[in-house]
Design a protein around this motif. Structure first.
Motif, mmCIF file in Angstrom:
data_model
loop_
_atom_site.group_PDB
_atom_site.id
_atom_site.type_symbol
_atom_site.label_atom_id
_atom_site.label_comp_id
_atom_site.label_asym_id
_atom_site.label_seq_id
_atom_site.Cartn_x
_atom_site.Cartn_y
_atom_site.Cartn_z
ATOM 1 N N ILE A 71 0.861 -1.198 0.000
ATOM 2 C CA ILE A 71 0.000 0.000 0.000
ATOM 3 C C ILE A 71 0.891 1.240 0.000
ATOM 4 N N ARG A 72 0.616 2.136 -0.969
ATOM 5 C CA ARG A 72 1.324 3.420 -1.023
ATOM 6 C C ARG A 72 0.362 4.525 -0.587
ATOM 7 N N VAL A 73 0.905 5.570 -0.012
ATOM 8 C CA VAL A 73 0.093 6.725 0.404
ATOM 9 C C VAL A 73 0.614 7.952 -0.331
ATOM 10 N N LEU A 74 -0.247 8.572 -1.135
ATOM 11 C CA LEU A 74 0.154 9.718 -1.951
ATOM 12 C C LEU A 74 -0.511 10.992 -1.438
ATOM 13 N N TYR A 75 0.116 12.117 -1.735
ATOM 14 C CA TYR A 75 -0.418 13.417 -1.308
ATOM 15 C C TYR A 75 -0.390 14.359 -2.513
ATOM 16 N N LEU A 76 -1.536 14.957 -2.795
ATOM 17 C CA LEU A 76 -1.622 15.891 -3.934
ATOM 18 C C LEU A 76 -2.144 17.222 -3.414
ATOM 19 N N ALA A 77 -1.389 18.287 -3.655
ATOM 20 C CA ALA A 77 -1.735 19.592 -3.075
ATOM 21 C C ALA A 77 -2.088 20.597 -4.169
ATOM 22 N N ALA A 95 -8.176 17.371 -11.593
ATOM 23 C CA ALA A 95 -8.557 15.944 -11.663
ATOM 24 C C ALA A 95 -7.581 15.178 -12.564
ATOM 25 N N ASN A 96 -7.177 15.786 -13.666
ATOM 26 C CA ASN A 96 -6.217 15.110 -14.552
ATOM 27 C C ASN A 96 -4.854 14.937 -13.874
ATOM 28 N N GLN A 97 -4.493 15.903 -13.014
ATOM 29 C CA GLN A 97 -3.232 15.776 -12.263
ATOM 30 C C GLN A 97 -3.316 14.622 -11.262
ATOM 31 N N LEU A 98 -4.515 14.459 -10.687
ATOM 32 C CA LEU A 98 -4.724 13.332 -9.753
ATOM 33 C C LEU A 98 -4.545 12.005 -10.481
ATOM 34 N N LEU A 99 -5.088 11.938 -11.701
ATOM 35 C CA LEU A 99 -4.945 10.705 -12.487
ATOM 36 C C LEU A 99 -3.464 10.411 -12.743
ATOM 37 N N LEU A 100 -2.698 11.462 -13.063
ATOM 38 C CA LEU A 100 -1.248 11.285 -13.281
ATOM 39 C C LEU A 100 -0.567 10.775 -12.007
ATOM 40 N N SER A 101 -0.926 11.360 -10.869
ATOM 41 C CA SER A 101 -0.329 10.927 -9.590
ATOM 42 C C SER A 101 -0.622 9.461 -9.324
ATOM 43 N N LEU A 102 -1.881 9.057 -9.626
ATOM 44 C CA LEU A 102 -2.265 7.651 -9.415
ATOM 45 C C LEU A 102 -1.474 6.729 -10.334
#
Ligand SMILES: NC(=O)c1ccc[n+]([C@@H]2O[C@H](COP(=O)([O-])OP(=O)(O)OC[C@H]3O[C@@H](n4cnc5c(N)ncnc54)[C@H](OP(=O)(O)O)[C@@H]3O)[C@@H](O)[C@H]2O)c1
Length: 269
Positions: A177-183, A214-221
């Protein structure tokens, strides 16, 4: 993570950023569990997404124990029935542009609970029911790294969320499990009152489109990027504030008369 055909649970799904994240993830082939407080809004969102029958709505007020229990029991049951849940995206959040002096204690408690305690408790729950490999993504804010007048408690809650995400990612190293943070920085949603939007225009602050966030979130994922700060020059200010906080304090001091004027307007309303 390749999110096609993966099940992801999203809090704050009907909000300005959450609904765009839902659209982007559904278009990418994910199966979504949409969490919010209003079933009509959730159903309308579900019907507007690609492949509506692959998504479902879950009503939960996250500032109540009952709401948190609903999520835990539903996800645990799905896991027991053989449905893998591969991701938890903590989007729900709130803030209030106000001086600390004017804030009511209940509003401070609710804000810190929703922005910080809730993602911590949902992350803890997810360790019981999440599939491996799995991802937890916490939506933070530029204000987690830069203390800003009028947002003292919001800055505190998001700073806590940033450090929590970093610590849990390190604690879970090697577990799958990874934990990511998007600001994100300021984004065009109703989270920001008309006065805050006017202040942002007055100060020349950029305001992002929620679809872009939202597109940046997809990239982070997809890339499993641990931490991302969105927007230029905000991402530079985040770094400068770590090493030269006096420089950032000086820049904010130049804005303080304007911020005070808008705080006074906000507090009269
Ligand atoms: N907009 C910005 O400028 C900005 C900038 C940086 C970071 N962010 C962060 O991005 C995230 C989303 O913000 P947004 O702009 O999309 O705000 P928004 O449009 O106001 O949406 C907030 C969401 O939080 C949910 N929520 C609020 N209280 C809740 C509760 N007690 N239980 C369950 N859900 C609750 C709302 O659910 P309902 O649908 O049930 O009302 C709504 O979906 C937040 O974490 C925010 O801090 C926003």
């Amino acid at each position: 993570m390749d999110i096609k055909d993966k099940s992801l649970i999203l809090t704050g799904a009907c909000g300005g950023i959450g609904s765009e994240i839902a659209r982007v993830l559904a278009d990418a082939g994910a199966h979504l569990i949409l969490v919010g407080r209003n079933i009509s809004k959730l159903r309308a969102l579900q019907l507007s997404l690609s492949e509506p029958s692959t998504h479902q709505a879950l009503v939960a007020d996250l500032n109540t124990q009952q709401g948190l229990d609903t999520i835990h029991h539903s996800c645990s049951q799905w896991q027991a029935d053989g449905r893998a849940i591969h991701g938890l995206i903590n989007i729900a959040g709130s803030n209030r542009f106000s001086s600390l002096l004017e804030r009511k204690s209940d509003s401070i408690r609710d804000e810190i609970h929703l922005n910080l305690t809730v993602p911590i408790l949902l992350s803890q729950q997810a360790l019981h029911w999440m599939a491996r490999p799995g991802l937890i993504v916490n939506i933070g804010s530029t204000f987690s790294a830069i203390g800003y007048p009028g947002y003292t408690t919001y800055c505190a809650s998001k700073a806590g969320l940033h450090r929590f995400s970093e610590a849990l990612d390190r604690e879970l190293d090697g577990t799958g499990i990874r934990v990511l943070y998007l600001a994100p920085r300021a984004t065009d949603t109703t989270l920001n009152s008309a006065i805050v939007t006017e202040l942002n225009h007055h100060l020349g602050n950029q305001i992002d489109d929620p679809r872009w966030v939202a597109n940046q979130l997809l990239l982070s994922l997809r890339n499993e990027t641990p931490v991302r700060w969105l927007g230029w020059p905000e991402k530079l200010w985040v770094r400068v504030n770590q090493i030269l906080p006096a420089a950032v304090a000086g820049a904010i001091r130049k804005q303080s008369a304007t911020i005070r004027q808008f705080l006074n307007k906000a507090e009269v309303l």
